[in-house]
Design a protein around this motif. Structure first.
Motif, PDB file in Angstrom:
ATOM      1  N   LEU A 148       2.637   2.010   5.131  1.00 15.70           N
ATOM      2  CA  LEU A 148       1.917   0.850   4.027  1.00 15.70           C
ATOM      3  C   LEU A 148       2.891   0.336   2.966  1.00 15.70           C
ATOM      4  CD1 LEU A 148      -1.701   2.103   3.555  1.00 15.70           C
ATOM      5  CD2 LEU A 148      -0.720   0.575   5.229  1.00 15.70           C
ATOM      6  N   GLY A 149       3.965   1.378   2.691  1.00 12.78           N
ATOM      7  CA  GLY A 149       4.926   0.867   1.622  1.00 12.78           C
ATOM      8  C   GLY A 149       4.661   1.713   0.433  1.00 12.78           C
ATOM      9  N   MET A 150       5.773   2.043  -0.402  1.00 16.61           N
ATOM     10  CA  MET A 150       5.546   2.986  -1.542  1.00 16.61           C
ATOM     11  C   MET A 150       5.446   2.421  -2.770  1.00 16.61           C
ATOM     12  SD  MET A 150       5.166   6.042  -2.186  1.00 16.61           S
ATOM     13  CE  MET A 150       4.744   6.867  -3.998  1.00 16.61           C
ATOM     14  N   THR A 151       4.497   2.414  -3.600  1.00 12.24           N
ATOM     15  CA  THR A 151       4.378   1.906  -5.000  1.00 12.24           C
ATOM     16  C   THR A 151       4.582   2.954  -6.337  1.00 12.24           C
ATOM     17  OG1 THR A 151       2.382   1.917  -5.238  1.00 12.24           O
ATOM     18  CG2 THR A 151       2.981   0.004  -4.118  1.00 12.24           C
ATOM     19  N   LEU A 152       5.031   2.561  -7.114  1.00 15.00           N
ATOM     20  CA  LEU A 152       5.488   3.463  -8.450  1.00 15.00           C
ATOM     21  C   LEU A 152       4.771   2.859  -9.706  1.00 15.00           C
ATOM     22  CD1 LEU A 152       8.785   4.926  -8.033  1.00 15.00           C
ATOM     23  CD2 LEU A 152       6.672   5.811  -7.240  1.00 15.00           C
ATOM     24  N   PRO A 153       4.023   3.701 -10.649  1.00 14.52           N
ATOM     25  CA  PRO A 153       3.997   5.027 -10.451  1.00 14.52           C
ATOM     26  C   PRO A 153       2.631   5.239  -9.706  1.00 14.52           C
ATOM     27  CG  PRO A 153       3.146   4.251 -12.602  1.00 14.52           C
ATOM     28  CD  PRO A 153       3.824   3.066 -11.941  1.00 14.52           C
ATOM     29  N   ILE A 154       2.914   6.554  -9.216  1.00 15.21           N
ATOM     30  CA  ILE A 154       1.543   7.334  -8.748  1.00 15.21           C
ATOM     31  C   ILE A 154       0.807   7.819  -9.883  1.00 15.21           C
ATOM     32  CG2 ILE A 154       0.594   9.216  -7.492  1.00 15.21           C
ATOM     33  CD1 ILE A 154       1.506   7.199  -5.496  1.00 15.21           C
ATOM     34  N   VAL A 155      -0.434   7.575 -10.016  1.00 14.83           N
ATOM     35  CA  VAL A 155      -0.947   8.037 -11.238  1.00 14.83           C
ATOM     36  C   VAL A 155      -2.265   8.960 -11.178  1.00 14.83           C
ATOM     37  CG1 VAL A 155      -0.783   5.719 -12.217  1.00 14.83           C
ATOM     38  CG2 VAL A 155      -2.834   6.286 -11.272  1.00 14.83           C
ATOM     39  N   THR A 156      -2.328   9.803 -12.119  1.00 16.70           N
ATOM     40  CA  THR A 156      -3.829  10.744 -12.120  1.00 16.70           C
ATOM     41  C   THR A 156      -4.306  10.504 -13.249  1.00 16.70           C
ATOM     42  OG1 THR A 156      -2.144  12.326 -12.921  1.00 16.70           O
ATOM     43  CG2 THR A 156      -2.436  12.577 -10.788  1.00 16.70           C
ATOM     44  N   VAL A 157      -5.839  10.590 -13.163  1.00 18.11           N
ATOM     45  CA  VAL A 157      -6.543  10.249 -14.166  1.00 18.11           C
ATOM     46  C   VAL A 157      -7.121  11.744 -14.583  1.00 18.11           C
ATOM     47  CG1 VAL A 157      -8.746   9.330 -14.970  1.00 18.11           C
ATOM     48  CG2 VAL A 157      -7.549   8.231 -13.158  1.00 18.11           C
TER      49      VAL A 157
ATOM     50  N   GLN B   2       3.094  22.694   7.852  1.00 16.38           N
ATOM     51  CA  GLN B   2       3.961  21.895   9.105  1.00 16.38           C
ATOM     52  C   GLN B   2       3.639  20.498   9.213  1.00 16.38           C
ATOM     53  OE1 GLN B   2       6.820  23.604  10.190  1.00 16.38           O
ATOM     54  NE2 GLN B   2       7.095  21.521  11.316  1.00 16.38           N
ATOM     55  N   ASP B   3       2.447  20.211   9.222  1.00 15.76           N
ATOM     56  CA  ASP B   3       2.069  18.978   9.550  1.00 15.76           C
ATOM     57  C   ASP B   3       2.536  17.853   8.712  1.00 15.76           C
ATOM     58  OD1 ASP B   3       0.070  19.341   7.550  1.00 15.76           O
ATOM     59  OD2 ASP B   3      -1.506  19.184   8.838  1.00 15.76           O
ATOM     60  N   MET B   4       2.991  18.213   7.532  1.00 20.58           N
ATOM     61  CA  MET B   4       3.543  17.405   6.343  1.00 20.58           C
ATOM     62  C   MET B   4       4.905  16.811   6.935  1.00 20.58           C
ATOM     63  SD  MET B   4       1.341  16.230   4.211  1.00 20.58           S
ATOM     64  CE  MET B   4       2.645  15.425   3.066  1.00 20.58           C
ATOM     65  N   ALA B   5       5.603  17.433   7.879  1.00 22.40           N
ATOM     66  CA  ALA B   5       6.977  17.019   8.289  1.00 22.40           C
ATOM     67  C   ALA B   5       7.042  15.584   8.329  1.00 22.40           C
ATOM     68  CB  ALA B   5       7.393  17.856   9.436  1.00 22.40           C
ATOM     69  N   GLU B   6       6.243  14.870   9.151  1.00 22.74           N
ATOM     70  CA  GLU B   6       6.405  13.460   9.489  1.00 22.74           C
ATOM     71  C   GLU B   6       6.202  12.827   8.391  1.00 22.74           C
ATOM     72  OE1 GLU B   6       4.516  10.234  12.981  1.00 22.74           O
ATOM     73  OE2 GLU B   6       4.141  12.445  12.994  1.00 22.74           O
ATOM     74  N   PRO B   7       5.159  12.783   7.685  1.00 21.04           N
ATOM     75  CA  PRO B   7       4.917  12.125   6.538  1.00 21.04           C
ATOM     76  C   PRO B   7       6.050  12.183   5.445  1.00 21.04           C
ATOM     77  CG  PRO B   7       2.946  13.043   6.997  1.00 21.04           C
ATOM     78  CD  PRO B   7       3.798  13.723   7.866  1.00 21.04           C
TER      79      PRO B   7
ATOM     80  N   TYR C 221      -1.846   8.649   4.139  1.00 21.83           N
ATOM     81  CA  TYR C 221      -2.637   7.828   4.144  1.00 21.83           C
ATOM     82  C   TYR C 221      -1.577   6.570   4.267  1.00 21.83           C
ATOM     83  CZ  TYR C 221      -4.935   3.371   2.265  1.00 21.83           C
ATOM     84  OH  TYR C 221      -5.039   2.087   1.951  1.00 21.83           O
ATOM     85  N   ILE C 222      -0.631   6.794   3.368  1.00 19.66           N
ATOM     86  CA  ILE C 222       0.573   5.878   3.245  1.00 19.66           C
ATOM     87  C   ILE C 222       1.187   5.822   4.748  1.00 19.66           C
ATOM     88  CG2 ILE C 222       2.754   5.216   2.240  1.00 19.66           C
ATOM     89  CD1 ILE C 222       1.531   6.639  -0.364  1.00 19.66           C
ATOM     90  N   CYS C 223       1.495   6.849   5.311  1.00 21.22           N
ATOM     91  CA  CYS C 223       2.103   6.978   6.578  1.00 21.22           C
ATOM     92  C   CYS C 223       1.272   7.154   7.704  1.00 21.22           C
ATOM     93  CB  CYS C 223       3.159   8.251   6.584  1.00 21.22           C
ATOM     94  SG  CYS C 223       4.245   8.141   5.011  1.00 21.22           S
TER      95      CYS C 223
END
Length: 285
Positions: free
Chosen positions: A164-173, A81-86, A153-155
């Protein structure tokens, strides 16, 4: 990366074939699904949205949360539920495509065959990334849970207390054995800081998120252009291993690349089935 991570460990700028200047829009966001555009039409049960309508986040934020929860369950991921705001904040701020900054790169060259782009060679500049290492039961769970923590963190969950603003892509190593037959359970989820925050990255409230400086690197990838062999759909251990093997076969000199660490670049919501992705091979330094 530090702490057992894996930075983009490629070499510096290369002249390549001189085929391209700095380009910020070759992979256009207009061609990709945005986070707020992932919502499906009603399946008939009324659980997500009514036919012909879209979710209005500002009028009913819980409805957007419920949508994310519904999609995430298919990946055995729970959205609290705490993800609603982000979620609402990210979707609202990204209604306009101009708010989603693409990570800048220079195109160094392309390998084509019969009009099809087999792969591209790109140069990415040195930059600051917010990174978190995840170790869930599956890759899908690791990227979903990791991305949700990055979202916080972004929100506002940062030293500025601001979006902070969204950037793409989000990457995974991801890491594999030398034969590319198995993946390590450790996955690093990383977010490139927007240009305005590169000089002084805001610090995360989450102690597991670390701001790292990744060096300039050269990557080889199958691009998202229509004339290439795009990597779309779900990402899991099987599809990633297959994509790594495919690109390794296409490269003329795979030995110039790191053999046990790769990057999955995601341009859409990690929980969505129709994701648009790329596999990045890192040139050895």
């Amino acid at each position: 990366m530090d702490r057992g991570g894996c930075q983009m460990s490629g070499g510096g700028p290369s002249s390549g074939d001189g085929s391209g200047p700095d380009r910020h829009g070759m992979i256009t966001l207009e061609d990709l699904e945005s986070f707020s555009e992932d919502q499906p039409e009603d399946s008939g049960n009324g659980s997500l949205e009514e036919e012909g309508q879209t979710i209005e986040e500002d009028e009913n934020p819980d409805r957007l949360l419920h949508y994310w929860q519904e999609v995430a369950r298919g990946h055995q991921v729970e959205v609290s539920q705490d993800m609603a705001e982000p979620i609402q904040q990210l979707s609202t701020n990204n209604q306009g495509r101009s708010h989603r900054e693409q990570i800048p790169f220079t195109l160094l060259g392309r390998k084509e065959k019969c009009g099809e782009i087999l792969y591209e060679k790109r140069h990415y500049e040195k930059g600051h990334w917010a990174c978190i290492i995840m170790r869930e039961e599956t890759y899908e769970q690791s990227i979903c849970y990791g991305f949700m923590r990055i979202m916080r963190y972004i929100c506002q969950h940062n030293s500025l207390g601001d979006y902070l603003g969204m950037t793409l892509p989000i990457v995974t190593v991801v890491r594999t054995d030398e034969n590319h037959s198995a993946m390590s359970p450790d996955v690093t989820v990383a977010y490139y800081l927007p240009t305005e925050h590169q000089a002084q990255p805001p610090q995360p409230h989450d102690s597991d998120i670390v701001i790292e400086t990744w060096p300039a690197t050269v990557v080889y990838t199958r691009s998202l252009l229509p004339s290439s062999r795009a990597f779309s759909g779900p990402t899991n251990e099987v599809t990633i291993i297959n994509q790594i093997s495919t690109l390794a076969e296409l490269l003329e000199s795979p030995g110039v690349c790191v053999n046990d660490s790769f990057i999955v670049a995601g341009y859409t919501n990690p929980a969505h089935n129709n994701r648009q992705n790329e596999i990045w091979f890192l040139e050895r330094r």
